[in-house]
Motif scaffolding. Structure first.
Motif, short mmCIF file in Angstrom:
data_model
loop_
_atom_site.label_atom_id
_atom_site.label_comp_id
_atom_site.label_asym_id
_atom_site.label_seq_id
_atom_site.Cartn_x
_atom_site.Cartn_y
_atom_site.Cartn_z
N ARG A 169 0.83 -1.21 0.00
CA ARG A 169 0.00 0.00 0.00
C ARG A 169 0.86 1.26 0.00
O ARG A 169 0.62 2.20 -0.78
CB ARG A 169 -0.93 -0.01 1.23
N GLU A 170 1.88 1.29 0.83
CA GLU A 170 2.73 2.47 0.92
C GLU A 170 3.51 2.71 -0.37
O GLU A 170 3.68 3.85 -0.80
CB GLU A 170 3.70 2.34 2.10
N SER A 171 3.98 1.64 -1.00
CA SER A 171 4.73 1.81 -2.24
C SER A 171 3.84 2.38 -3.35
O SER A 171 4.30 3.13 -4.22
CB SER A 171 5.37 0.49 -2.69
N PHE A 172 2.55 2.04 -3.29
CA PHE A 172 1.62 2.61 -4.26
C PHE A 172 1.31 4.07 -3.92
O PHE A 172 1.33 4.95 -4.80
CB PHE A 172 0.32 1.80 -4.32
N VAL A 225 3.76 2.49 -7.45
CA VAL A 225 4.15 1.14 -7.84
C VAL A 225 3.13 0.18 -7.26
O VAL A 225 2.88 0.20 -6.04
CB VAL A 225 5.56 0.79 -7.33
N LEU A 226 2.53 -0.65 -8.12
CA LEU A 226 1.42 -1.50 -7.68
C LEU A 226 1.80 -2.98 -7.79
O LEU A 226 1.89 -3.55 -8.87
CB LEU A 226 0.18 -1.22 -8.54
N ALA A 261 -6.30 4.00 -12.66
CA ALA A 261 -7.69 3.89 -12.22
C ALA A 261 -7.85 3.89 -10.70
O ALA A 261 -8.97 4.00 -10.20
CB ALA A 261 -8.31 2.61 -12.80
N ILE A 262 -6.75 3.75 -9.98
CA ILE A 262 -6.81 3.66 -8.52
C ILE A 262 -6.33 4.97 -7.91
O ILE A 262 -5.25 5.47 -8.24
CB ILE A 262 -5.97 2.47 -8.01
N ASP A 263 -7.13 5.52 -7.03
CA ASP A 263 -6.84 6.80 -6.37
C ASP A 263 -5.92 6.55 -5.18
O ASP A 263 -6.25 5.76 -4.28
CB ASP A 263 -8.14 7.44 -5.90
N ARG A 264 -4.77 7.23 -5.15
CA ARG A 264 -3.81 7.02 -4.07
C ARG A 264 -4.35 7.47 -2.72
O ARG A 264 -3.81 7.09 -1.67
CB ARG A 264 -2.51 7.79 -4.35
N HIS A 265 -5.38 8.27 -2.71
CA HIS A 265 -5.88 8.86 -1.47
C HIS A 265 -7.15 8.20 -0.96
O HIS A 265 -7.72 8.64 0.03
CB HIS A 265 -6.13 10.36 -1.67
N GLN A 266 -7.62 7.16 -1.64
CA GLN A 266 -8.82 6.44 -1.23
C GLN A 266 -8.43 5.04 -0.73
O GLN A 266 -7.31 4.58 -0.96
CB GLN A 266 -9.79 6.34 -2.40
N PRO A 267 -9.34 4.37 0.00
CA PRO A 267 -9.02 3.03 0.51
C PRO A 267 -8.42 2.14 -0.57
O PRO A 267 -9.03 1.93 -1.62
CB PRO A 267 -10.38 2.51 1.01
N PHE A 268 -7.27 1.60 -0.28
CA PHE A 268 -6.44 0.95 -1.30
C PHE A 268 -6.94 -0.44 -1.66
O PHE A 268 -7.22 -0.74 -2.82
CB PHE A 268 -5.00 0.91 -0.80
N GLU A 308 6.60 2.28 -13.85
CA GLU A 308 7.59 3.32 -13.57
C GLU A 308 7.19 4.06 -12.30
O GLU A 308 6.02 4.43 -12.14
CB GLU A 308 7.67 4.33 -14.74
N PRO A 309 8.14 4.29 -11.39
CA PRO A 309 7.79 5.01 -10.16
C PRO A 309 7.51 6.48 -10.43
O PRO A 309 8.21 7.14 -11.19
CB PRO A 309 9.05 4.84 -9.30
#
Length: 565
Positions: free
Chosen positions: A92-95, A100-101, A122-129, A175-176
């Motif tokens: 979760r933290e790396s994303f 990076v997923l 498609a995934i929001d970094r600030h919403q429940p992962f 890519e990071p």
């Protein structure tokens, strides 16, 4: 364990630790330049390690450990619930920090494939992962995340984390991209290059990062790292300690030489203990133990021979190993005891340990004090001429030497138990400070090197038997710290003294196996030829000294052969 009344510094409770996790994303450099790790720079405004280059990671959230989150993660059969939670937190933290997923498609035509750029977008970094991953048909690739090490932050820090350092292979095609809030400037770097840049002042890193990179630099590839972690156990576990070296803070792990001394002197992590070797003044280790190092540094003596004073003004003092007959050293030793030396004990008769006994005794008499007896074991006929020694009274194995006095807070006693430990010398003995669980090991156990076993006075079979005897004594008295005649105090964690003895014995037996292999490969070989093979990990300049211990191993090997018993 030392009595709390003998600690030099008042007790303080270190700050409680917080759980966190970090992940080292690895790849093999495209130009075959070796292993690379992904690092990123922390915000200059961060509350912890601002501006430092780190691996992505952060605190473990309650949701990381929730069953609903575990259910959307792949795991290895041997991966515990705790390790799964840590891996999920790191994913979760790396994303969140770098985009990076580490997740795979669970169904459909892309089943088993790692997430790609479309998934990441498609995934929001600030919403429940985890919920977003599940909604997109992704399962977290926790089974691809392995435990490398476990760090607990130093006891002196105001904010402390307990952090597993995990590793995973960087997903291909990703890519990071830093979040530009907590993390900046993601960079792929070889461990050795990161260390060199840090040394040059261009790449600031904190202690656990540095030590992790130093160990990671020994691996040639990502697969080599992953192969080393297949047993599900960390390669190391550490809670470092800090002291002062040249006036600056210096931190050390459990396997580094100053660690045990810092654990003894500053058990709660106070950064006050100087580690610089000097001969000008005594170094307090406890209220009832001082060390004075003689000015005789060298290849065989390290920073010098350690003389110890056990006792306090209420009881008087026992001097252990007064060292060479150096007038200035003995004067400082005498003054550190306030002139009140009740006994002088020599662990053995080698010329850097016992010659100072008679002059120190004479100083006490000249000052009008009672004549302290010189105690020890007389040298054997096998001793070299420079090591001849006759005590005023020979000590008996298991004899107790006690100091007793009336201190302001009551009766005070310091008791040394004598342990006969032949091996390094036939008349070698060690001493246990019973009330505080300390072992004064003379030359039998050193910090930073192994002692020379020089026949005929030295005997390898006796030496190994004496190690077993010391292990039993340490178990009986709960000894955690070993105070050697050369080098810093050894010990620290629970059973550290016994672990040090076990490692030393294993090292000696491993060396003996190499000696035996050399003898079998070259049955007509010379001692010089055997040394080159059995001590190939030792600098050639030390081979003449190593020959003496090799001969001791040869004696033991031949004594064990059929027909020689």
């Amino acid at each position: 364990m030392p009595r709390t009344s003998q600690h030099l510094h008042p007790h303080r409770e270190p700050v409680a630790t917080r759980p966190a996790a970090t992940v080292l994303l690895l790849r093999d450099a495209p130009d075959d330049g070796g292993l690379e790790v992904l690092m990123t720079r922390r915000s200059d405004k961060a509350s912890f390690a601002p501006g430092a280059y780190v691996f992505p990671g952060g605190g473990i959230d309650a949701l990381d450990a929730a069953p609903v989150t575990h259910a959307v993660a792949h795991r290895r059969p041997a991966q515990s619930d705790l390790h799964l939670t840590q891996a999920i937190a790191a994913i979760r933290e790396s994303f969140e920090e770098l985009g990076v997923l580490l997740a795979r498609h669970a169904d459909g035509p892309r089943k088993g494939l790692m997430a790609d750029a479309d998934d990441i977008a498609a995934i929001d970094r600030h919403q429940p992962f985890a919920a977003q991953c599940a909604a997109r048909g992704l399962r977290l690739a926790a089974d691809a995340v392995y435990l490398l090490a476990h760090w607990t932050a130093d006891r002196d820090l105001a904010r402390r984390f307990e952090v597993p350092f995990l590793v995973a292979r960087m997903p291909e095609g990703q890519e990071p991209v830093a979040d530009e809030s907590e993390q900046f400037e993601p960079v792929w770097v070889r461990p050795a290059d990161a260390l060199a840049r840090h040394e040059a002042g261009q790449f600031f890193m904190i202690f656990p990062t540095i030590r992790t990179l130093q160990r990671l630099a020994k691996f040639a590839s990502t697969q080599a790292v992953l192969d080393a972690l297949a047993h599900e156990q960390p390669l190391w576990v550490s809670c470092p300690r800090a002291g002062l070296l040249a006036g600056k803070e210096a931190r050390y792990m459990e396997d580094e030489m100053p660690f045990g001394e810092l654990a003894l002197v500053c058990p709660d992590g106070q950064i006050v203990h100087p580690l610089d070797w000097q001969t000008e003044r005594p170094v307090p280790l406890l209220r009832n133990v001082q060390r004075m190092t003689a000015p005789n540094p060298g290849v065989m003596t390290g920073p010098g021979t350690n003389s110890y004073l056990v006792g306090d003004p209420a009881t008087g003092f026992i001097a252990i190993d007064p060292g060479p007959a150096d007038a200035e050293h003995l004067d400082k030793l005498w003054r550190a005891a306030g002139g009140d030396i009740r006994m002088i004990v020599c662990t053995h008769s080698h010329p850097d340990h016992s010659p100072g006994a008679a002059p120190l005794q004479a100083m006490c008499v000249q000052a009008g004090k009672a004549r302290p007896p010189i105690l020890g074991l007389p040298s054997a006929p096998t001793a070299r001429a420079a090591s001849e020694f006759t005590p005023d009274r020979p000590l008996q194995n298991n004899e107790l030497l006690a100091l007793t006095g009336q201190a302001p807070d009551g009766k005070m006693t310091h008791t040394l138990q004598v342990i006969h430990t032949p091996g390094h010398a036939a008349n070698h003995l060690c001493l246990v400070l019973v009330e505080d669980g300390l072992l004064f090991s003379g030359d039998h156990i050193l910090n930073g090197s192994t002692t020379v076993i020089d026949p005929p006075d030295g005997n390898m079979a006796d030496y190994l038997d004496s190690l077993d005897r010391l292990d039993a004594v340490c178990a009986e008295h709960g000894v955690e710290f070993i105070l050697p005649a050369h080098g810093y105090v050894l010990g620290g964690p629970v059973h550290a003294a016994r672990n040090a003895i076990a490692k030393l014995k294993a090292h000696r037996l491993a060396r003996e196996a190499k000696v035996l292999a050399a003898m079998q490969a070259m049955p007509q070989g010379s001692v010089q030829e055997w040394v080159q093979h059995a001590y190939d990990d030792v600098p050639p300049r030390m081979w003449p000294v190593a020959q003496r211990s090799l001969l001791a191993h040869v004696e033991r090997i031949r004594a064990q052969q059929p027909g020689n018993n």
